[in-house]
Structure formats: structure tokens, C-alpha cells
Scaffold this motif. Structure first.
Motif, PDB file in Angstrom:
ATOM      1  N   SER A   1     -53.529 -28.099  75.375  1.00  0.00           N
ATOM      2  CA  SER A   1     -52.710 -28.097  76.584  1.00  0.00           C
ATOM      3  C   SER A   1     -52.332 -29.511  76.994  1.00  0.00           C
ATOM      4  O   SER A   1     -51.187 -29.777  77.381  1.00  0.00           O
ATOM      5  N   LEU A   2     -53.279 -30.429  76.919  1.00  0.00           N
ATOM      6  CA  LEU A   2     -53.004 -31.813  77.300  1.00  0.00           C
ATOM      7  C   LEU A   2     -51.980 -32.461  76.368  1.00  0.00           C
ATOM      8  O   LEU A   2     -51.179 -33.290  76.801  1.00  0.00           O
ATOM      9  N   LEU A   3     -52.010 -32.092  75.096  1.00  0.00           N
ATOM     10  CA  LEU A   3     -51.049 -32.648  74.144  1.00  0.00           C
ATOM     11  C   LEU A   3     -49.653 -32.063  74.306  1.00  0.00           C
ATOM     12  O   LEU A   3     -48.648 -32.765  74.172  1.00  0.00           O
TER      13      LEU A   3
ATOM     14  N   LEU B   1     -48.283 -30.247  77.045  1.00  0.00           N
ATOM     15  CA  LEU B   1     -47.615 -30.257  78.349  1.00  0.00           C
ATOM     16  C   LEU B   1     -46.624 -31.417  78.523  1.00  0.00           C
ATOM     17  O   LEU B   1     -45.516 -31.206  79.028  1.00  0.00           O
ATOM     18  N   PRO B   2     -46.969 -32.653  78.144  1.00  0.00           N
ATOM     19  CA  PRO B   2     -45.960 -33.721  78.271  1.00  0.00           C
ATOM     20  C   PRO B   2     -44.710 -33.464  77.429  1.00  0.00           C
ATOM     21  O   PRO B   2     -43.601 -33.843  77.833  1.00  0.00           O
ATOM     22  N   LEU B   3     -44.877 -32.823  76.277  1.00  0.00           N
ATOM     23  CA  LEU B   3     -43.724 -32.525  75.424  1.00  0.00           C
ATOM     24  C   LEU B   3     -42.860 -31.403  76.008  1.00  0.00           C
ATOM     25  O   LEU B   3     -41.680 -31.273  75.653  1.00  0.00           O
ATOM     26  N   TYR B   4     -43.447 -30.602  76.899  1.00  0.00           N
ATOM     27  CA  TYR B   4     -42.711 -29.514  77.535  1.00  0.00           C
ATOM     28  C   TYR B   4     -41.817 -29.991  78.678  1.00  0.00           C
ATOM     29  O   TYR B   4     -40.935 -29.253  79.123  1.00  0.00           O
ATOM     30  N   VAL B   5     -42.038 -31.202  79.177  1.00  0.00           N
ATOM     31  CA  VAL B   5     -41.363 -31.654  80.396  1.00  0.00           C
ATOM     32  C   VAL B   5     -39.833 -31.626  80.278  1.00  0.00           C
ATOM     33  O   VAL B   5     -39.160 -31.113  81.183  1.00  0.00           O
TER      34      VAL B   5
END
Length: 218
Positions: free
Chosen positions: A160-162, A164-168
């Protein structure tokens, strides 16, 4: 490749990590928001596009760890990696299976749940379009994250931590399409940018996922 796709769809449905789990989580998020913010229709209609997109994004996260984990645990992933099938195609098939079992049901359910948030009538078609265009990117990016964390025990939080930033970018442009459509504003620019993000991820990330899998399976 088609057989692998059908197999993954069946496994996702049987394991309960596909249609039911994602839809239930999506419903819970949408139902809880009015309880937290109050029944003010104007406020709910203003935030509805963003809330629906955040709910869809988080629902997609729930089943990402299943994309490769089950195959890794029983040794199937090693057999697939040594088979004549191109690993890039395997990653693409698994991403497609994840979208069919998770993203597509969210696209279908979103207009129904939009009623609970008083989404303006003009926003319903654009909400569906934005989710239909954007959710494939969520599945492809999630497949890349699952490939990075395959073999790691309890790697769900790290995944999730990896991811989520790519989902922004997908979240920003997808919510903007739905928001602009609900307000009768121009949607062309955010829609084109959302489609570009999806096309780039589909074109590049299966190769990145395959490369990461090869490294993790050595």
C-alpha cells in the motif's frame, strides 16, 4: 494467456477477494461519509466525486496482494515463469483479471452509490467515464506493486505504501473529470490527461512488473 486470465478471475471470485470484498468496502466508505459530515445536501454533492474516487481507489487496494501471492506460495508462479509464456503477458493478464473482478464492478456500482452522496445528475455519466478510463491504471500499477513485494511475508502494508503515491495522478485527474462533469464545466483536459496516464501505465508497467518478478524469483 486467455486460460490464465480465466483462471485468475475464477480464483478471485472463489477467494472472495473480487466482486464482494471491493464492493462491500466501497459501500461502507460511501455510507459512512454522510454520517461523519452530516446530511447537508450541498456539501455532499460538492465532495461526492472525490469521495467516490477515493472509495474506488481504496477498494482496489484490498485485493492487490492476491495478484501474485497465492501463486508464489504454492509454486505456480515458478512454473509460469519457466513456461514459454512471456512474463510480460502474464503480468498484463493478471492486471486485466484484477480489473475485471475489482475495477469493473466498482464502475457499475458507482452511479448507484452516487445517489447516497447527492451527486448532481450531470455528474453520473462523467463519473462512469472517469472510472472506466482510470481504474485500469489502478490495476496495472497495483500489479507492479504486487510484483515488487512478492515473497515478502505480510507485505500488504508495504504494498500500500508503495502503490499509493503512484495512484495520485490517476486520482487527481479522475476526480477532476467527475467534478467538472457534475458542475457542467469542460472535462476535455482532465479526461485526456487521465487517458494518457492509463495508456502510459498499460504500455510500460507490464514490462517493469516482469523485470521485477524475474529478480524476485532468482
Amino acid at each position: 494467456m486467455i486460460a490464465l486470465f480465466i483462471r485468475d478471475v475464477r480464483l478471485a471470485v472463489r477467494a472472495g477477494g473480487g466482486f464482494g470484498l471491493g464492493l462491500a468496502f466501497f459501500l461502507i466508505v460511501v455510507v459512512l461519509v454522510p454520517f461523519a459530515l452530516g446530511p447537508e445536501t450541498a456539501l455532499l454533492s460538492r465532495i461526492a466525486p472525490g469521495v467516490l474516487w477515493i472509495g474506488a481507489l481504496l477498494a482496489c487496494l484490498l485485493s492487490l496482494d492476491r495478484i501474485f501471492a497465492l501463486d508464489f506460495e504454492d509454486g505456480t508462479l515458478d512454473l509460469i515463469a519457466t513456461s514459454p509464456l512471456p512474463l510480460e503477458g502474464v503480468c498484463a493478464a493478471k492486471a486485466l483479471a484484477h480489473w475485471v473482478t475489482t475495477g469493473l464492478p466498482l464502475v457499475v456500482a458507482a452511479p448507484v452509490l452516487g445517489v447516497l452522496l447527492s451527486l448532481p445528475a450531470a455528474g453520473y455519466p462523467w463519473l462512469v467515464v472517469s472510472l472506466l478510463v482510470g481504474t485500469p491504471a489502478l490495476s496495472v500499477i497495483g500489479t507492479f506493486g504486487a510484483a515488487l513485494t512478492v515473497g515478502i511475508k505480510r507485505g500488504g502494508l508495504l504494498l500500500s505504501l508503495l502503490v499509493l503515491p503512484l495512484y495520485v495522478p490517476t486520482l487527481i485527474f479522475g476526480a477532476e473529470v467527475a467534478r467538472a462533469g457534475a458542475g457542467d464545466l469542460a472535462v476535455e483536459t482532465p479526461l485526456v490527461l487521465l487517458a494518457a496516464v492509463t495508456c502510459v501505465t498499460i504500455a510500460l508497467l507490464p514490462f517493469a512488473s516482469a523485470a521485477v518478478l524475474r529478480m524476485n524469483l532468482r
